[in-house]
Design a protein around this motif. Structure first.
Motif, PDB file in Angstrom:
ATOM      1  N   GLU B 135      -9.922 -11.010  15.024  1.00 33.49           N
ATOM      2  CA  GLU B 135      -8.757 -11.686  15.401  1.00 33.49           C
ATOM      3  C   GLU B 135      -8.438 -11.629  16.997  1.00 33.49           C
ATOM      4  OE1 GLU B 135      -5.697  -9.771  12.840  1.00 33.49           O
ATOM      5  OE2 GLU B 135      -7.015 -10.226  11.016  1.00 33.49           O
ATOM      6  N   GLN B 136      -8.685 -10.551  17.410  1.00 39.87           N
ATOM      7  CA  GLN B 136      -8.520 -10.535  18.736  1.00 39.87           C
ATOM      8  C   GLN B 136      -9.535 -10.715  19.733  1.00 39.87           C
ATOM      9  OE1 GLN B 136      -5.667  -9.988  20.188  1.00 39.87           O
ATOM     10  NE2 GLN B 136      -4.315  -9.286  18.732  1.00 39.87           N
ATOM     11  N   MET B 137     -10.698 -10.636  19.401  1.00 36.49           N
ATOM     12  CA  MET B 137     -12.041 -10.933  20.238  1.00 36.49           C
ATOM     13  C   MET B 137     -12.657 -12.187  19.776  1.00 36.49           C
ATOM     14  SD  MET B 137     -11.766  -8.693  22.449  1.00 36.49           S
ATOM     15  CE  MET B 137     -10.725  -7.255  22.546  1.00 36.49           C
ATOM     16  N   ASP B 138     -12.194 -12.816  18.676  1.00 37.35           N
ATOM     17  CA  ASP B 138     -12.802 -14.128  18.083  1.00 37.35           C
ATOM     18  C   ASP B 138     -14.338 -13.824  17.955  1.00 37.35           C
ATOM     19  OD1 ASP B 138     -12.504 -16.324  17.107  1.00 37.35           O
ATOM     20  OD2 ASP B 138     -12.851 -17.668  19.106  1.00 37.35           O
ATOM     21  N   GLY B 139     -14.711 -12.771  17.571  1.00 39.56           N
ATOM     22  CA  GLY B 139     -16.144 -12.519  17.591  1.00 39.56           C
ATOM     23  C   GLY B 139     -16.762 -12.730  16.236  1.00 39.56           C
ATOM     24  N   LYS B 140     -16.050 -11.917  15.152  1.00 44.75           N
ATOM     25  CA  LYS B 140     -16.548 -11.976  14.079  1.00 44.75           C
ATOM     26  C   LYS B 140     -18.070 -11.497  13.858  1.00 44.75           C
ATOM     27  CE  LYS B 140     -13.826 -15.744  11.883  1.00 44.75           C
ATOM     28  NZ  LYS B 140     -13.881 -16.942  10.993  1.00 44.75           N
ATOM     29  N   LYS B 152     -19.844  -0.325   3.721  1.00 43.62           N
ATOM     30  CA  LYS B 152     -19.968   0.044   5.213  1.00 43.62           C
ATOM     31  C   LYS B 152     -19.734  -0.981   5.916  1.00 43.62           C
ATOM     32  CE  LYS B 152     -25.110  -0.917   5.726  1.00 43.62           C
ATOM     33  NZ  LYS B 152     -26.230  -0.556   5.874  1.00 43.62           N
ATOM     34  N   ILE B 153     -19.499  -0.654   7.280  1.00 45.45           N
ATOM     35  CA  ILE B 153     -19.379  -1.838   8.218  1.00 45.45           C
ATOM     36  C   ILE B 153     -20.663  -1.964   8.959  1.00 45.45           C
ATOM     37  CG2 ILE B 153     -18.020  -2.099  10.233  1.00 45.45           C
ATOM     38  CD1 ILE B 153     -15.721  -0.856   9.111  1.00 45.45           C
ATOM     39  N   SER B 154     -21.033  -3.106   9.432  1.00 40.99           N
ATOM     40  CA  SER B 154     -22.321  -3.502   9.998  1.00 40.99           C
ATOM     41  C   SER B 154     -22.148  -4.860  10.584  1.00 40.99           C
ATOM     42  CB  SER B 154     -23.233  -2.992   9.149  1.00 40.99           C
ATOM     43  OG  SER B 154     -24.469  -3.435   9.878  1.00 40.99           O
ATOM     44  N   THR B 155     -23.196  -5.221  10.975  1.00 40.55           N
ATOM     45  CA  THR B 155     -23.394  -6.800  11.629  1.00 40.55           C
ATOM     46  C   THR B 155     -24.120  -7.262  10.516  1.00 40.55           C
ATOM     47  OG1 THR B 155     -25.542  -6.179  12.420  1.00 40.55           O
ATOM     48  CG2 THR B 155     -23.569  -5.987  13.754  1.00 40.55           C
ATOM     49  N   PRO B 156     -24.327  -8.692  10.316  1.00 38.75           N
ATOM     50  CA  PRO B 156     -25.030  -9.141   9.101  1.00 38.75           C
ATOM     51  C   PRO B 156     -26.700  -8.880   9.431  1.00 38.75           C
ATOM     52  CG  PRO B 156     -23.499 -10.810  10.365  1.00 38.75           C
ATOM     53  CD  PRO B 156     -23.611  -9.669  11.098  1.00 38.75           C
ATOM     54  N   PHE B 157     -27.174  -8.415   7.896  1.00 41.23           N
ATOM     55  CA  PHE B 157     -28.305  -8.077   7.773  1.00 41.23           C
ATOM     56  C   PHE B 157     -28.744  -6.797   8.650  1.00 41.23           C
ATOM     57  CE2 PHE B 157     -28.055 -12.807   7.263  1.00 41.23           C
ATOM     58  CZ  PHE B 157     -28.363 -12.609   5.979  1.00 41.23           C
ATOM     59  N   ASP B 158     -27.740  -5.935   9.249  1.00 39.96           N
ATOM     60  CA  ASP B 158     -27.865  -4.941   9.981  1.00 39.96           C
ATOM     61  C   ASP B 158     -28.668  -5.236  11.342  1.00 39.96           C
ATOM     62  OD1 ASP B 158     -26.684  -3.236   8.385  1.00 39.96           O
ATOM     63  OD2 ASP B 158     -28.137  -3.018   7.160  1.00 39.96           O
ATOM     64  N   LEU B 159     -28.667  -6.423  11.866  1.00 40.81           N
ATOM     65  CA  LEU B 159     -29.585  -6.841  12.895  1.00 40.81           C
ATOM     66  C   LEU B 159     -28.777  -6.935  14.146  1.00 40.81           C
ATOM     67  CD1 LEU B 159     -31.685  -9.784  11.379  1.00 40.81           C
ATOM     68  CD2 LEU B 159     -32.264  -7.153  11.887  1.00 40.81           C
ATOM     69  N   ARG B 160     -29.152  -6.872  15.273  1.00 40.37           N
ATOM     70  CA  ARG B 160     -27.977  -7.118  16.386  1.00 40.37           C
ATOM     71  C   ARG B 160     -27.550  -8.598  16.410  1.00 40.37           C
ATOM     72  NH1 ARG B 160     -26.585  -8.747  20.624  1.00 40.37           N
ATOM     73  NH2 ARG B 160     -26.053  -7.750  22.429  1.00 40.37           N
ATOM     74  N   SER B 161     -26.347  -8.623  16.463  1.00 42.87           N
ATOM     75  CA  SER B 161     -25.494  -9.961  16.246  1.00 42.87           C
ATOM     76  C   SER B 161     -25.458 -10.739  17.636  1.00 42.87           C
ATOM     77  CB  SER B 161     -24.091  -9.723  15.742  1.00 42.87           C
ATOM     78  OG  SER B 161     -23.351 -10.632  15.744  1.00 42.87           O
ATOM     79  N   GLU B 162     -25.804 -11.896  17.380  1.00 39.33           N
ATOM     80  CA  GLU B 162     -25.730 -12.787  18.643  1.00 39.33           C
ATOM     81  C   GLU B 162     -24.143 -13.235  19.109  1.00 39.33           C
ATOM     82  OE1 GLU B 162     -28.037 -16.320  17.886  1.00 39.33           O
ATOM     83  OE2 GLU B 162     -29.720 -15.169  17.597  1.00 39.33           O
ATOM     84  N   GLU B 163     -23.431 -12.729  17.785  1.00 39.43           N
ATOM     85  CA  GLU B 163     -21.744 -12.970  18.023  1.00 39.43           C
ATOM     86  C   GLU B 163     -21.247 -12.081  19.005  1.00 39.43           C
ATOM     87  OE1 GLU B 163     -20.283 -15.548  16.815  1.00 39.43           O
ATOM     88  OE2 GLU B 163     -22.440 -16.509  15.988  1.00 39.43           O
ATOM     89  N   CYS B 164     -22.003 -10.667  18.845  1.00 42.59           N
ATOM     90  CA  CYS B 164     -21.394  -9.708  19.722  1.00 42.59           C
ATOM     91  C   CYS B 164     -21.532  -9.725  21.225  1.00 42.59           C
ATOM     92  CB  CYS B 164     -21.932  -8.306  19.298  1.00 42.59           C
ATOM     93  SG  CYS B 164     -21.321  -6.887  20.058  1.00 42.59           S
TER      94      CYS B 164
END
Lengths: 634, 226
Positions: B135-140, B152-164
């Motif tokens: 919502e604030q960083m528009d990252g998802k 748990k909280i993680s990135t998709p497929f537990d991989l480094r996210s390109e969105e981050c």
């Protein structure tokens, strides 16, 4: 399957229904009804149908006999079964070779084959006809009863039992307000579990401001051991859809969704087929039967999350989001699917609607108790002779269901408890057997009506183990949003698991109660609010069993593996080697006519030997007791 | 304007306010953890529970998600509420014992025991980081995975996210993984130092010297200790 033509107006449909009904009454052929729902198919009904077709062809009876493949009739214990009309001779538990005998004996020579008839487990008497079977006698099958008469894949068959007459009545002769009033007066309450009055829900959605409204059929039935909705959708999908169409008329919805879990392939197939035919027949879509009423119906497949049976989670799932409940209010009737007013009802609720519209509110409210009207389908499973779906009027007692309809407990064992309402329900002990069944009294007893699961347990069931089973289910199926539900069920499971393993400590029960209460109070949705019920009800009625596990390290039912050890009683053992053959790990030693011995390091405590022994020579003993005896005499 | 009754006092709320917002407006304190003014309410931590309704139909709801309704009767601190809250704190503490935020809450609400086995996961799945990112960083870039006890909280497929974009917003807002409790017994999980401190700090230390380096914000020093 008879071909479907497009109905252009109301008169055409009415005429077709009249014709179909008449042709059914004039039917001269003998009809063989084969029950082939999921349960029937699992027990080989498809092969029975093949054999039946072949035998009839070979005997040259093709013109005199008609086979009707239907959905489940409810008597799962007797699957695969056939009923021969018009005499209603009921044959059960058939295999393909049996079918040949039946065709020859009954159809050709007109004799009844005794050995395939139903035999009452208590009185050992054979019943010739379907209506003589005790299982069916005490039931009131207003919803399920028609499953016997219709091929669920054919619209014409449904019309031939007077289907879509209620819809015609609602469409031509009733205003939306009248439909809602009828449903309100009938006293129908939601069959999904909570028991909210259906008419009031409809009225709220009808009155909610906005042009676009939705209706949803909730077929996400996820309770272990419950399959009422599946059988209704499989056996009579048109009835459910007709109910939804009447609902759409009353509420003013133009679009609807049927949410079925993908684990019900046959239900999905039958509903899909039904929708296809209805679109072809012009009973769904734009300007139905030339009137102003338009209605689109879609099927949505759920991916098997128990929590998606909760209405807000289900809506989220249809919208393509994660199936997580949200705070109500706003209720779906105010802001539901795509933020529009939405009316969501259970499969069974929708299936009741056409009956209420056709027969009137007074007919429906004459069945049942003061607060709960109509009938309810229960899936009677577990340690019971007649496993199956039973549809009973509200107000019947548990004893009538379990002993009169269910035929009692197998192998003459004693009844211990019945679990109603699925994982959110509770276990009721033998002292509650005369409890009548309706929404209020089950809640007062510490259980819930739920969607209608009813699991019977005998004396060989450990209630601590049962509580652990349901907690394990819930900790897995909780969506995990609220800490109270996610951690609450997990911690309760941990505590109960420790108790079953003999690691229970004084104070555990108090902590368990405190935690159960907090979970119940603090959670957001129905899943969390009822998640404590398996613990609270078993603690309420079977506290002594928990205490035996904690203080005596003893499992009274001999179930909890860590607390028992199987041993051979030398005096009773005849050396028949039955247990030796049954043992999967080869832990039993001994030669023929010699007393056997169980090797404890190999034994995995599966209990197969106990089941196999016919001389009661194997016993589940207290683990600790043996250890103490060993210490005394080394 | 919506009129309702809160702790026996008649209060007025704007259309669209939640119970929590109304309570804040009137200066009534309701503890929160997964709530943040800049993010949509979620209702995961169940700390902001209040009791609504009267008699047998009274129930607990999370005030951060429950809208203010005409004629609603709200009690923010009944025995029922406090008992449920304390259990929630105990549950959170057992998964994230090193979190200062939660330790402080424990002290504040007098949670002195932790009867569950410690499972040091640090994350209490309050979802603040997920909402912050979206919502604030528009990252998802992060989201919830699985359900139930496996959540748990993680990135998709537990991989480094390109969105981050490595903005650190999630770390900034996390109540559990960042601030460590520095109390004398933090390692043994439940220290309750703030609770047992005698004398209470404000009497002896000025803001800079608060030994928690927290400038008294933990709130425990104003507790009467006799």
């Amino acid at each position: 399957m008879k071909r479907v033509k497009k109905f252009k107006n109301v008169e055409e449909l009415r005429k077709t229904i009249d014709e179909q009904e008449a042709s059914r009454q004039q039917e001269k052929k003998r009809v063989i009804v084969v029950s082939s729902g999921t349960c029937g198919q699992a027990r080989g009904s498809l092969k029975v149908i093949e054999a039946l077709k072949k035998a009839i062809r070979e005997e040259g009876l093709k013109d005199q006999v008609m086979i009707r493949v239907t959905g489940c009739h409810g008597f799962c214990e007797a699957e695969p079964n056939i009923i021969i009309y018009p005499d209603r001779i009921f044959y059960q538990k058939l295999t393909p070779p049996d079918v040949r005998t039946i065709v020859k004996e009954t159809l050709v020579e007109g004799r009844v084959v005794e050995k395939f008839l139903h035999r009452d487990p208590l009185t050992k008497e054979r019943a010739w006809y379907e209506n003589e079977i005790p299982f069916y006698q005490k039931q009131k099958r207003i919803v399920l009863g028609d499953n016997v008469f219709v091929d669920p894949t054919s619209l014409m068959e449904y019309l031939s039992i007077g289907g879509f007459r209620p819809f015609l009545k609602a469409l031509t002769r009733m205003k939306p307000g009248e439909i809602i009033d009828t449903v309100k007066q009938s006293g129908l309450r939601g069959r999904g579990g909570a028991g909210f009055p259906t008419g009031i829900k409809w009225e709220a959605t009808h009155r909610a401001p906005g042009d676009i409204k939705y209706i949803i059929c909730n077929g996400d039935e996820g309770d272990p051991g419950a399959y009422m909705d599946r059988s209704v959708l499989e056996g009579n999908p048109f009835r459910v859809i007709e109910g939804m169409m009447i609902g759409a008329l009353a509420i003013g919805a133009r679009e609807g969704y049927i949410y079925v879990r993908d684990e019900y392939p046959l239900a999905v197939r039958h509903v899909t087929l039904a929708l296809e035919q209805l679109y072809k027949a012009g009973l769904l879509g734009e300007k139905i039967l030339g009137t102003d009423f338009s209605f689109d119906l879609h099927i949505t497949k759920g991916a098997g999350a128990f929590v998606c049976g909760e209405e807000t989670a289900l809506i989220a799932s249809i919208e393509g989001r994660v199936g997580e409940p949200r705070q109500r209010p706003p209720f779906p009737a105010q802001k539901g699917l795509w933020k529009k007013p939405t009316c969501i009802n259970n499969v069974e609720t929708w299936a009741n609607i056409p009956l209420i519209i056709l027969n009137g509110a007074d007919w429906f409210s004459s069945i049942g108790t003061s607060g709960s009207k109509g009938t309810k389908i229960f899936s009677l499973v577990g340690k019971i002779n007649n496993t199956g779906l039973v549809e009973v009027p509200m107000g019947i007692t548990l004893r009538e269901i379990i002993y009169d309809i269910g035929g009692g407990i197998p192998e003459g064992k004693a009844f211990k408890a019945v679990q109603t309402g699925g994982p959110s329900g509770g276990c009721l002990p033998a002292s509650m057997l005369d409890q009548i069944i309706d929404y209020e009294s089950l809640t007062a007893a510490g259980s819930i009506m739920g969607s209608g699961g009813m699991i019977v347990m005998d004396e060989k069931t450990c209630m601590v183990d049962v509580a652990m089973y349901f907690l394990n289910f819930l900790r897995d199926e909780s969506c995990g949003k609220c800490i109270s539900c996610r951690e609450g069920t997990q911690r309760m499971w941990e505590i109960v698991k420790d108790i079953t393993e003999g690691k229970g400590q004084p104070g555990d029960l108090e902590l368990l109660e405190e935690l159960a209460l907090a979970t119940k109070e603090a959670s957001m949705c129905g899943l969390g609010q009822t998640a404590a019920n398996p613990v609270l009800s078993t603690l309420r009625y079977f506290r002594d069993e928990f205490e035996a596990h904690i203080y005596d390290k003893r499992c009274p039912a001999g179930v909890c593996k860590s607390l028992i050890r199987y041993a051979v009683i030398p005096e009773k053992c005849t050396g028949c080697e039955a247990c030796k053959r049954a043992c999967p790990t080869g832990a039993i030693q001994g030669t023929r006519k010699d007393v056997h011995l169980i090797l404890y390091d190999k034994c995995i405590k599966c209990g197969a030997c106990l089941e196999a022994c016919r001389f009661e020579a194997i016993e589940a003993q207290r683990e600790e007791a043996i250890a103490i005896v060993r210490e005394v005499k080394p | 304007m919506i009129t309702m009754k809160m702790n026996g006092v008649e209060v007025k709320a704007e259309e669209g306010w939640t119970i929590l917002e109304t309570a804040k407006f009137y200066g009534l304190e309701i503890p929160t953890l997964c709530h943040h003014e800049g993010l949509t309410p979620y209702g995961a931590c169940r700390l902001c529970l209040v009791e609504i309704g009267e008699g047998p139909r009274a129930k607990l709801v999370s005030s951060c998600t429950y809208p203010a309704e005409e004629g609603l009767v709200v009690h923010t601190d009944t025995k029922r509420v406090v008992q449920a809250r304390r259990m929630m704190i105990e549950l959170m503490l057992s998964v994230a014992p090193y979190s200062k935020t939660i330790q402080d809450l424990a002290s504040k609400f007098g949670v002195t025991r932790m009867r569950f086995k410690i499972r040091n996961e640090e994350c209490i799945l309050c979802g603040l980081c997920v909402r912050m990112c979206e919502e604030q960083m528009d990252g998802k870039a992060i989201g919830f995975q699985n359900r139930g006890y496996q959540r748990k909280i993680s990135t998709p497929f537990d991989l480094r996210s390109e969105e981050c974009r490595l903005c650190g917003g999630c770390i900034y807002i996390c109540p559990a993984c960042q601030l460590r409790c520095q109390g004398p017994q933090a390692e043994s999980a439940l220290c309750n130092a703030c609770l047992t401190m005698d004398p209470t700090c404000l009497d002896y230390y000025d803001e800079l010297q608060c030994w928690m380096y927290d400038a008294g914000r933990c709130g425990t020093c104003v507790r009467e200790k006799k």
